[in-house]
Design a protein around this motif. Structure first.
Motif, mmCIF file in Angstrom:
data_model
loop_
_atom_site.group_PDB
_atom_site.id
_atom_site.type_symbol
_atom_site.label_atom_id
_atom_site.label_comp_id
_atom_site.label_asym_id
_atom_site.label_seq_id
_atom_site.Cartn_x
_atom_site.Cartn_y
_atom_site.Cartn_z
ATOM 1 N N LEU A 11 3.326 7.281 7.910
ATOM 2 C CA LEU A 11 2.416 7.147 6.984
ATOM 3 C C LEU A 11 1.004 6.836 7.830
ATOM 4 O O LEU A 11 -0.155 7.787 7.299
ATOM 5 C CB LEU A 11 2.691 6.642 5.329
ATOM 6 N N GLY A 12 0.905 5.637 8.528
ATOM 7 C CA GLY A 12 -0.032 5.594 8.700
ATOM 8 C C GLY A 12 -0.731 6.350 9.332
ATOM 9 O O GLY A 12 -2.390 6.673 8.924
ATOM 10 N N LYS A 43 -7.847 10.492 6.507
ATOM 11 C CA LYS A 43 -9.458 9.040 6.253
ATOM 12 C C LYS A 43 -9.030 8.903 4.613
ATOM 13 O O LYS A 43 -10.289 9.230 4.647
ATOM 14 C CB LYS A 43 -10.177 10.016 7.085
ATOM 15 N N LYS A 44 -7.776 8.425 4.528
ATOM 16 C CA LYS A 44 -6.878 8.714 3.321
ATOM 17 C C LYS A 44 -7.255 7.223 3.409
ATOM 18 O O LYS A 44 -6.078 6.061 3.245
ATOM 19 C CB LYS A 44 -6.197 9.511 3.399
ATOM 20 N N ASN A 45 -8.154 6.486 2.804
ATOM 21 C CA ASN A 45 -8.352 5.069 3.218
ATOM 22 C C ASN A 45 -8.021 4.002 2.068
ATOM 23 O O ASN A 45 -6.820 3.343 2.265
ATOM 24 C CB ASN A 45 -10.599 4.736 3.057
ATOM 25 N N ASN A 46 -7.861 4.700 0.550
ATOM 26 C CA ASN A 46 -7.642 3.224 -0.460
ATOM 27 C C ASN A 46 -5.976 3.428 -0.414
ATOM 28 O O ASN A 46 -5.529 2.470 -0.189
ATOM 29 C CB ASN A 46 -7.617 4.824 -1.734
ATOM 30 N N ILE A 83 -0.897 0.652 2.348
ATOM 31 C CA ILE A 83 -0.128 0.614 3.959
ATOM 32 C C ILE A 83 -0.501 -0.269 4.598
ATOM 33 O O ILE A 83 0.326 -1.759 5.260
ATOM 34 C CB ILE A 83 0.038 1.957 4.923
ATOM 35 N N TYR A 84 -1.660 -1.215 4.951
ATOM 36 C CA TYR A 84 -2.186 -2.157 6.005
ATOM 37 C C TYR A 84 -1.443 -3.238 5.674
ATOM 38 O O TYR A 84 -1.476 -4.081 5.807
ATOM 39 C CB TYR A 84 -3.841 -2.146 5.788
ATOM 40 N N LEU A 85 -1.933 -3.643 4.030
ATOM 41 C CA LEU A 85 -1.828 -4.454 3.458
ATOM 42 C C LEU A 85 0.120 -4.705 2.698
ATOM 43 O O LEU A 85 0.371 -5.710 3.193
ATOM 44 C CB LEU A 85 -2.040 -4.937 2.018
ATOM 45 N N LYS A 86 0.679 -4.259 3.026
ATOM 46 C CA LYS A 86 2.324 -3.823 2.689
ATOM 47 C C LYS A 86 2.899 -4.551 4.290
ATOM 48 O O LYS A 86 3.759 -5.205 4.305
ATOM 49 C CB LYS A 86 2.761 -3.058 2.635
ATOM 50 N N LEU A 87 2.076 -3.558 5.313
ATOM 51 C CA LEU A 87 2.408 -3.904 6.928
ATOM 52 C C LEU A 87 2.705 -5.388 7.432
ATOM 53 O O LEU A 87 3.218 -6.362 7.569
ATOM 54 C CB LEU A 87 1.974 -3.588 7.864
#
Length: 413
Positions: free
Chosen positions: A271-272, A279-282, A287-291
């Motif tokens: 997904l990342g 460029k789907k930043n939201n 994803i970034y917070l989960k990882l």
């Protein structure tokens, strides 16, 4: 070489320039000897004694000694091949692959299958998986059905996957498709279906006819939840290429159904990558917070998995222009990746990204990573980072450019 008695006579006749009549004498016709030499007639025991004695006598009259014994002289090419192959398998040592190939062809079809399986198993014990794969390939070229060879079939499929021979997997599966579905042992082996579907996807230029329907069809057969999830991942990748929104939607569904940490991580990485490209930043921040949460909990013990997590966190933080975080993730990934089996392509990518983001004050960090890069170049050539490295020196330490050109020139020649 494995020669028949007739071929041995011909070999020695040519070597010592002996005429046929000198070997046959007055009692045997030259025609008979010619047929024996050409393999059109078998050599009888009585004639073998006569021919051997005459050959031995003539060689001795020439002042030399016949180096072959009578027992070796009458050995058939098949008997010699069997002895040779038995010794190879017993000693687990192959000095001449061509001789092994010739030996296999000299024995009967039943024995060919036996020796091919024995040689494949020998290679597996020696951890030479590519040669084992080649041997199993010979096996399945010779058999028309896989009954009695379920174990070998499973091993061969997995070896093809290991060596990324996806076109062979799809061809093999299609060749034995009816046998697989009728065989109770193989029918329950969900991994075979997954590897077949994955091979269709990897080799889609040749096989991309109706992969989506094939996947949906086999999803009805597959019982293993993890493998079913993996098949959905293939489907999601296919959707990404044709309908990105549909693909992302399926990936989030897969993530929701994921149970193990490994499944979740694999889906988050996919997904990342997709969300960065679109460029789907939201969604990407989520994803970034989960990882990052997984990283902070320190629940991953396996170093290869840690490397993957740090590599992906580095890319995401770099995307969000969190330079210090990204650099920290990348450097930690390099430290963990040293000495373990991680993809060198990804290691080189990290080095390339670091060279691009280093500032003048990072000189000593750069020197350390430059040494690691030089070490990797000895076995894996990828020179993309060199450009970024030269740009760094040109901007910050131009007087070192000649030194660096000389250093990397050895690799670029």
């Amino acid at each position: 070489m494995f020669l028949s008695p007739g071929e041995k006579i011909l070999k020695y006749r040519k070597h010592y320039k002996i005429k046929q009549e000198d070997i046959t004498g007055d009692k045997v016709s030259k025609t008979y000897l010619g047929m024996v030499e050409s393999g059109r007639k078998s050599l009888s025991k009585k004639m073998s004694v006569i021919f051997y004695k005459n050959l031995k006598r003539i060689v001795e009259e020439l002042g030399e000694e016949l180096t072959i014994t009578y027992e070796s002289f009458i050995e058939t090419s098949e008997e010699q091949a069997k002895k040779y192959l038995d010794k190879v398998i017993k000693d687990r040592e192959i000095n001449n692959k061509w001789l092994v190939e010739e030996g296999i062809l000299k024995v009967s079809k039943i024995d060919q299958i036996k020796y091919i399986i024995d040689l494949a198993e020998m290679y597996l014990k020696l951890e030479n998986t590519n040669e084992a794969r080649r041997m199993y390939s010979k096996l399945f070229q010779r058999i028309t059905e896989i009954k009695k060879y379920e174990k070998e079939f499973e091993i061969f499929i997995n070896l093809c996957a290991k060596h990324e021979k996806y076109e062979i997997i799809s061809l093999l599966f299609n060749k034995y498709k009816d046998d697989i579905l009728a065989n109770q042992i193989l029918k329950r082996n969900d991994k075979i279906y997954y590897l077949y579907l994955f091979s269709l996807y990897k080799d889609k230029e040749k096989n991309y006819l109706n992969i989506e329907n094939e996947i949906n069809e086999y999803l009805k057969i597959i019982r293993n939840r993890v493998i079913k999830n993996n098949c959905l991942n293939i489907l999601a990748e296919i959707y990404i290429e044709s309908d990105i929104e549909k693909g992302i939607e399926l990936y989030f569904l897969i993530l929701k159904k994921a149970v193990t940490l490994e499944e979740k991580l694999h889906t988050l990485y996919s997904l990342g990558k997709i969300l960065i490209n679109s460029k789907k930043n939201n969604e990407l921040k989520n994803i970034y917070l989960k990882l990052n949460k997984i990283y902070e909990k320190k629940i991953i013990k396996n170093n290869e998995e840690k490397f993957k997590l740090l590599y992906n966190l580095g890319k995401l933080s770099e995307y969000f222009e969190k330079k210090n975080e990204s650099r920290t993730f990348y450097i930690e990934a390099l430290i963990i990746g040293k000495g373990i089996e991680v993809p060198l392509k990804e290691v080189i990518d990290i080095i390339n990204r670091l060279f691009k983001m280093f500032e003048k004050s990072d000189y000593y960090s750069l020197i350390s990573i430059e040494k690691e890069y030089l070490r990797i170049l000895e076995s894996y050539e990828d020179f993309k980072p060199v450009i970024k490295l030269f740009e760094y020196y040109y901007k910050n330490y131009p007087h070192k450019m000649e030194e660096k050109f000389n250093l990397f020139g050895n690799y670029l020649e």
